[in-house]
Design an enzyme around this catalytic site. Structure first.
Site, short mmCIF file in Angstrom:
data_model
loop_
_atom_site.label_atom_id
_atom_site.label_comp_id
_atom_site.label_asym_id
_atom_site.label_seq_id
_atom_site.Cartn_x
_atom_site.Cartn_y
_atom_site.Cartn_z
N CYS A 131 7.59 -1.07 5.63
CA CYS A 131 7.07 0.20 5.13
C CYS A 131 8.07 0.78 4.14
O CYS A 131 9.27 0.78 4.41
CB CYS A 131 6.89 1.16 6.30
SG CYS A 131 6.22 2.77 5.83
N GLY A 172 0.85 -1.19 0.00
CA GLY A 172 0.00 0.00 0.00
C GLY A 172 0.88 1.23 0.00
O GLY A 172 2.10 1.13 0.18
N GLN A 217 3.49 9.70 1.93
CA GLN A 217 4.74 8.99 1.60
C GLN A 217 5.33 9.48 0.27
O GLN A 217 6.50 9.20 -0.01
CB GLN A 217 4.50 7.49 1.51
CG GLN A 217 4.16 6.84 2.84
CD GLN A 217 4.03 5.34 2.68
OE1 GLN A 217 2.96 4.86 2.32
NE2 GLN A 217 5.10 4.61 2.90
N HIS A 248 -2.41 0.23 8.63
CA HIS A 248 -1.05 0.76 8.44
C HIS A 248 -1.11 2.00 7.53
O HIS A 248 -0.51 3.04 7.85
CB HIS A 248 -0.16 -0.33 7.84
CG HIS A 248 1.22 0.11 7.48
ND1 HIS A 248 2.35 -0.43 8.06
CD2 HIS A 248 1.67 1.04 6.59
CE1 HIS A 248 3.42 0.17 7.56
NE2 HIS A 248 3.05 1.06 6.65
N HIS A 285 -0.64 6.44 8.31
CA HIS A 285 0.21 7.44 7.64
C HIS A 285 -0.51 8.79 7.51
O HIS A 285 0.13 9.84 7.53
CB HIS A 285 0.59 6.96 6.23
CG HIS A 285 1.75 6.01 6.19
ND1 HIS A 285 3.00 6.34 6.64
CD2 HIS A 285 1.84 4.74 5.73
CE1 HIS A 285 3.82 5.31 6.46
NE2 HIS A 285 3.14 4.32 5.92
ZN ZN Z 1 4.01 2.51 5.45
#
Ligand code: ZN
Length: 183
Positions: free
Chosen positions: A102, A49, A54, A144, A148
């Protein structure tokens, strides 16, 4: 379409609470291009994902997908999902533990326990409502990714920092142990 640069831990954008996307903006070029680029970037780096912060965009957009992912062998597949302004509500007191990784914390795995069943609500890329009850690996991935959006990394969810490992050591000691137990 473009493969985007992934922000790594220490970059302040990963610690900010991301802004909601205005519903009328969803079908506009900026968000649609962002979604396409996030899917491409997630696939390029074998992520399960990816959340917009990010890729340096502080908006509440996540994508996830798992199909024969070499970073996560032996887990159930998850169809490609685009989720805007997602909301996750735990539905179970039970937790499940997984060694999470991650793209923003490259080369590491850590053991995290999370609620094993969640309600997931969001808007899709057309602005239509998405609703699902998720458990297993899909529940972990969704939690998860949504973390973020609130500036949280999986490390913040760890209870025992002795269960943090570099990837080769995780493969050597943790996966090997699991394989030994299976025998
Ligand atoms: Zn992550």
């Amino acid at each position: 379409m473009a493969i985007l640069k992934v922000a790594h831990m220490g970059n302040p954008i990963l610690r900010k609470c991301a802004d909601a996307v205005a519903v009328e903006d969803i079908v506009g070029d900026r968000i649609q291009t962002l979604i396409d680029d996030m899917i491409l970037t997630m696939r390029e780096y074998d992520g399960a994902g990816l959340a917009a912060p990010q890729v340096h965009v502080s908006l509440r957009v996540v994508v996830f997908e798992v199909q024969n992912n070499p970073r996560y062998p032996n887990v159930e597949s998850i169809p490609l999902t685009v989720a805007i302004n997602p909301k996750v509500t735990p539905l179970s007191e039970n937790t499940m533990g997984m060694w999470e990784g991650c793209l923003s914390v490259p080369g590491m795995r850590g053991y995290v326990e999370r609620p094993s069943k969640v309600r997931f609500e969001a808007l899709d890329r057309n602005g239509d409502p998405l609703h699902a009850i998720l458990d297993g690996f899909a529940a972990v991935v969704v939690q998860h990714e949504c973390d973020h959006l609130d500036g949280r990394l999986f490390l913040d969810r760890m209870r025992n920092m002795t269960q943090l490992a570099f990837l080769p050591e995780y493969q050597k000691y943790v996966l090997q142990n699991v394989a030994d137990l299976d025998r």
